[in-house]
Enzyme design. Structure first.
Site, PDB file in Angstrom:
ATOM      1  N   ARG A  50       0.840  -1.203   0.000  1.00  0.00           N
ATOM      2  CA  ARG A  50       0.000   0.000   0.000  1.00  0.00           C
ATOM      3  C   ARG A  50       0.879   1.259   0.000  1.00  0.00           C
ATOM      4  O   ARG A  50       0.590   2.230  -0.692  1.00  0.00           O
ATOM      5  CB  ARG A  50      -0.922  -0.018   1.212  1.00  0.00           C
ATOM      6  CG  ARG A  50      -1.848   1.153   1.225  1.00  0.00           C
ATOM      7  CD  ARG A  50      -2.884   1.112   2.326  1.00  0.00           C
ATOM      8  NE  ARG A  50      -3.389   2.469   2.519  1.00  0.00           N
ATOM      9  CZ  ARG A  50      -4.344   3.030   1.799  1.00  0.00           C
ATOM     10  NH1 ARG A  50      -4.951   2.355   0.848  1.00  0.00           N
ATOM     11  NH2 ARG A  50      -4.711   4.271   2.019  1.00  0.00           N
ATOM     12  N   TYR A  75      11.897   1.946   8.909  1.00  0.00           N
ATOM     13  CA  TYR A  75      12.175   2.753  10.097  1.00  0.00           C
ATOM     14  C   TYR A  75      13.570   3.384  10.043  1.00  0.00           C
ATOM     15  O   TYR A  75      13.789   4.452  10.605  1.00  0.00           O
ATOM     16  CB  TYR A  75      11.993   1.920  11.367  1.00  0.00           C
ATOM     17  CG  TYR A  75      10.527   1.682  11.658  1.00  0.00           C
ATOM     18  CD1 TYR A  75       9.701   2.752  11.987  1.00  0.00           C
ATOM     19  CD2 TYR A  75       9.965   0.418  11.568  1.00  0.00           C
ATOM     20  CE1 TYR A  75       8.348   2.562  12.235  1.00  0.00           C
ATOM     21  CE2 TYR A  75       8.615   0.218  11.822  1.00  0.00           C
ATOM     22  CZ  TYR A  75       7.813   1.287  12.150  1.00  0.00           C
ATOM     23  OH  TYR A  75       6.478   1.106  12.387  1.00  0.00           O
ATOM     24  N   ARG A  98     -13.233   6.493  21.407  1.00  0.00           N
ATOM     25  CA  ARG A  98     -11.792   6.524  21.152  1.00  0.00           C
ATOM     26  C   ARG A  98     -11.055   5.759  22.243  1.00  0.00           C
ATOM     27  O   ARG A  98     -10.067   5.070  21.989  1.00  0.00           O
ATOM     28  CB  ARG A  98     -11.311   7.966  21.076  1.00  0.00           C
ATOM     29  CG  ARG A  98     -11.899   8.708  19.888  1.00  0.00           C
ATOM     30  CD  ARG A  98     -11.492  10.167  19.904  1.00  0.00           C
ATOM     31  NE  ARG A  98     -12.087  10.910  18.794  1.00  0.00           N
ATOM     32  CZ  ARG A  98     -13.273  11.512  18.859  1.00  0.00           C
ATOM     33  NH1 ARG A  98     -13.985  11.478  19.967  1.00  0.00           N
ATOM     34  NH2 ARG A  98     -13.738  12.175  17.809  1.00  0.00           N
ATOM     35  N   ARG A 161     -13.701  21.831  14.011  1.00  0.00           N
ATOM     36  CA  ARG A 161     -15.152  21.571  13.913  1.00  0.00           C
ATOM     37  C   ARG A 161     -15.945  22.665  14.620  1.00  0.00           C
ATOM     38  O   ARG A 161     -16.990  23.107  14.142  1.00  0.00           O
ATOM     39  CB  ARG A 161     -15.473  20.196  14.517  1.00  0.00           C
ATOM     40  CG  ARG A 161     -15.022  19.061  13.618  1.00  0.00           C
ATOM     41  CD  ARG A 161     -15.196  17.693  14.261  1.00  0.00           C
ATOM     42  NE  ARG A 161     -14.850  16.662  13.288  1.00  0.00           N
ATOM     43  CZ  ARG A 161     -14.459  15.436  13.597  1.00  0.00           C
ATOM     44  NH1 ARG A 161     -14.350  15.066  14.861  1.00  0.00           N
ATOM     45  NH2 ARG A 161     -14.185  14.569  12.640  1.00  0.00           N
ATOM     46  N   HIS A 185      -9.233  14.742  23.445  1.00  0.00           N
ATOM     47  CA  HIS A 185      -9.829  14.551  22.116  1.00  0.00           C
ATOM     48  C   HIS A 185     -10.767  13.353  22.274  1.00  0.00           C
ATOM     49  O   HIS A 185     -10.378  12.207  22.110  1.00  0.00           O
ATOM     50  CB  HIS A 185      -8.748  14.273  21.067  1.00  0.00           C
ATOM     51  CG  HIS A 185      -9.310  13.779  19.753  1.00  0.00           C
ATOM     52  ND1 HIS A 185     -10.217  14.494  19.008  1.00  0.00           N
ATOM     53  CD2 HIS A 185      -9.099  12.632  19.069  1.00  0.00           C
ATOM     54  CE1 HIS A 185     -10.531  13.805  17.927  1.00  0.00           C
ATOM     55  NE2 HIS A 185      -9.878  12.674  17.937  1.00  0.00           N
TER      56      HIS A 185
HETATM   57  P1  6V0 Z   1      -6.841   2.765   8.945  1.00  0.00           P
HETATM   58  O1  6V0 Z   1      -7.374   3.263   7.651  1.00  0.00           O
HETATM   59  O2  6V0 Z   1      -7.244   1.407   9.418  1.00  0.00           O
HETATM   60  O3  6V0 Z   1      -5.259   2.851   8.895  1.00  0.00           O
HETATM   61  C1  6V0 Z   1      -4.434   2.402   9.922  1.00  0.00           C
HETATM   62  C2  6V0 Z   1      -3.119   2.035   9.290  1.00  0.00           C
HETATM   63  O4  6V0 Z   1      -2.207   1.665  10.323  1.00  0.00           O
HETATM   64  C3  6V0 Z   1      -3.226   0.845   8.322  1.00  0.00           C
HETATM   65  O5  6V0 Z   1      -2.667   1.195   7.073  1.00  0.00           O
HETATM   66  C4  6V0 Z   1      -2.442  -0.245   9.024  1.00  0.00           C
HETATM   67  O6  6V0 Z   1      -1.814  -1.154   8.138  1.00  0.00           O
HETATM   68  C5  6V0 Z   1      -1.432   0.587   9.806  1.00  0.00           C
HETATM   69  N1  6V0 Z   1      -0.796  -0.156  10.884  1.00  0.00           N
HETATM   70  C6  6V0 Z   1      -1.377  -0.992  11.777  1.00  0.00           C
HETATM   71  N2  6V0 Z   1      -0.445  -1.513  12.590  1.00  0.00           N
HETATM   72  C7  6V0 Z   1       0.742  -0.977  12.220  1.00  0.00           C
HETATM   73  C8  6V0 Z   1       2.069  -1.129  12.684  1.00  0.00           C
HETATM   74  N3  6V0 Z   1       2.372  -1.920  13.722  1.00  0.00           N
HETATM   75  N4  6V0 Z   1       3.038  -0.450  12.054  1.00  0.00           N
HETATM   76  C9  6V0 Z   1       2.761   0.355  11.006  1.00  0.00           C
HETATM   77  N5  6V0 Z   1       1.526   0.537  10.527  1.00  0.00           N
HETATM   78  C10 6V0 Z   1       0.525  -0.129  11.123  1.00  0.00           C
HETATM   79  O7  6V0 Z   1      -7.217   3.794  10.119  1.00  0.00           O
HETATM   80  P2  6V0 Z   1      -7.390   5.376   9.981  1.00  0.00           P
HETATM   81  O8  6V0 Z   1      -6.313   5.883   9.118  1.00  0.00           O
HETATM   82  O9  6V0 Z   1      -8.801   5.708   9.702  1.00  0.00           O
HETATM   83  O10 6V0 Z   1      -7.116   5.822  11.500  1.00  0.00           O
HETATM   84  C11 6V0 Z   1      -5.816   5.745  12.043  1.00  0.00           C
HETATM   85  C12 6V0 Z   1      -5.830   6.245  13.481  1.00  0.00           C
HETATM   86  O11 6V0 Z   1      -6.121   7.643  13.511  1.00  0.00           O
HETATM   87  C13 6V0 Z   1      -6.918   5.578  14.329  1.00  0.00           C
HETATM   88  O12 6V0 Z   1      -6.409   5.297  15.610  1.00  0.00           O
HETATM   89  C14 6V0 Z   1      -7.993   6.630  14.390  1.00  0.00           C
HETATM   90  O13 6V0 Z   1      -8.840   6.489  15.504  1.00  0.00           O
HETATM   91  C15 6V0 Z   1      -7.152   7.871  14.452  1.00  0.00           C
HETATM   92  N6  6V0 Z   1      -7.845   9.120  14.157  1.00  0.00           N
HETATM   93  C16 6V0 Z   1      -7.411  10.204  14.823  1.00  0.00           C
HETATM   94  C17 6V0 Z   1      -8.033  11.414  14.661  1.00  0.00           C
HETATM   95  C18 6V0 Z   1      -7.552  12.595  15.444  1.00  0.00           C
HETATM   96  O14 6V0 Z   1      -8.177  13.667  15.430  1.00  0.00           O
HETATM   97  N7  6V0 Z   1      -6.434  12.479  16.142  1.00  0.00           N
HETATM   98  C19 6V0 Z   1      -9.111  11.558  13.768  1.00  0.00           C
HETATM   99  C20 6V0 Z   1      -9.516  10.459  13.046  1.00  0.00           C
HETATM  100  C21 6V0 Z   1      -8.919   9.149  13.206  1.00  0.00           C
END
Ligand code: 6V0
Length: 321
Positions: A50, A75, A98, A161, A185
């Protein structure tokens, strides 16, 4: 002073490593490409294919913006990076809070921070994975970095927001609204209305003049608190807002802006809080978080801040014990 050292400033060559190439990470990468920020942009994820696909896709944006070297990396690429942005982790499912994510995402985080630090990285960490205040604290703990070099996205999205909602209510553009969501948050966050203003005028005075009731302001605050749930129910995830908020914080770091932004910051006595990351305005520059701006809260708001911190402290005690 290696994070952004004098040489890289002169050469204007800056490097960012994104860890976590999901919906949030790739939206952030796109926002960074749009702004032409960071000449070198590296993407790391457990799903290697990806990151390769995204790097190829994103480089096609660069002829329209600014030259940039975008690639899938490891890394070890963090060694000379200025900024490492962590968006890796499970997102909320419909109905999940969360804070429900804490155990799985702490586990994921522990596999990330160590190899980043082992690479020799000594730049700035910016954390967005949820629960972000807990994971930012854990990044600080796991890394052993000084507190100013570990920043959370905190309430940056929630504050955006709030500004959107108040901008609509008072018919001004959202960037003209100086108002903050503070605290976690998450569900214990609150709108610090007593400190809010539009064009130097206290928001609460304007609300009185325009017959906007306290109930309506509470509805706006509730709408902000619940907006993520609404978006997740409708489309499964939220990512453009936070991706852009992360770009804004990154820009303040990479351009050494001294910008006052809503973030997640380590508390060292501010708001009567200690040893916790929580959402507040802070000054962000090339060194990281230069200082916390402690909002002069009303008694009622101070209680909300204290309660929000207590919620986070409990999770920290249970999760990092
Ligand atoms: P997603 O689309 O499932 O992406 C997560 C990514 O993390 C995937 O590509 C996984 O392969 C990757 N991943 C998982 N484990 C590992 C690892 N050990 N090493 C490297 N990569 C890994 O999730 P999305 O992108 O939607 O959300 C990611 C995180 O952001 C989540 O915890 C959400 O809750 C958080 N958010 C935080 C927000 C904020 O305001 N801080 C807002 C929205 C989402």
């Amino acid at each position: 002073m290696k994070g952004i050292d004098i040489l890289s400033k002169l050469q204007n060559h800056q490097k960012v490593v994104l860890v976590g190439d999901g919906a949030v990470g790739s939206s952030y990468a796109f926002a960074m490409a749009q702004q032409g920020l960071a000449e070198e942009f590296v993407i790391v994820d457990v799903v290697k294919e990806r990151t390769q696909g995204d790097a190829l896709d994103l480089e096609d944006a660069t002829p329209f913006t600014a030259p940039k070297n975008i690639y899938s990396g490891e890394y070890s690429d963090c060694a000379d990076a200025d900024l490492v942005v962590i968006t890796a982790g499970a997102p909320q499912k419909p109905g999940e809070t969360r804070l429900d994510l804490v155990n799985k995402n702490l586990k994921i985080l522990s596999t990330i921070v160590k190899p980043v630090v082992d690479s020799g990285f000594d730049g700035i960490f910016l954390v967005a994975a949820n629960p972000v205040d807990i994971l930012t604290y854990a990044t600080w703990k796991f890394s052993g970095f000084p507190k100013e070099k570990v920043i959370g996205s905190g309430i940056s999205l929630d504050t955006a927001r709030l500004r959107v909602a108040l901008g609509k209510k008072f018919n001004v553009s959202p960037e003209s609204v100086d108002a903050y969501i503070l605290g976690e948050h998450g569900d214990s966050e609150f709108a610090a209305y007593s400190t809010a203003s539009i064009g130097t005028r206290p928001l609460l005075d304007i609300a009185k003049e325009e017959n906007v009731s306290a109930d309506e302001l509470t509805q706006i605050e509730d709408g902000v608190r619940n907006k993520a749930y609404d978006i997740i129910n409708k489309k499964g995830a939220t990512f453009y807002g936070v991706g852009t908020a992360l770009m804004r914080i990154s820009r303040a770091i990479l351009r050494d802006e001294n910008a006052v932004l809503p973030v997640g910051a380590y508390m060292d006595g501010q708001y009567g809080l200690n040893d916790i990351y929580i959402g507040t305005p802070a000054v962000i520059n090339g060194q990281g978080l230069a200082r916390v701006i402690e909002s002069p809260l009303s008694d009622d708001e101070m209680k909300k801040m204290t309660d929000s911190a207590a919620t986070l402290k409990q999770v920290l005690t249970d999760g990092l014990a």
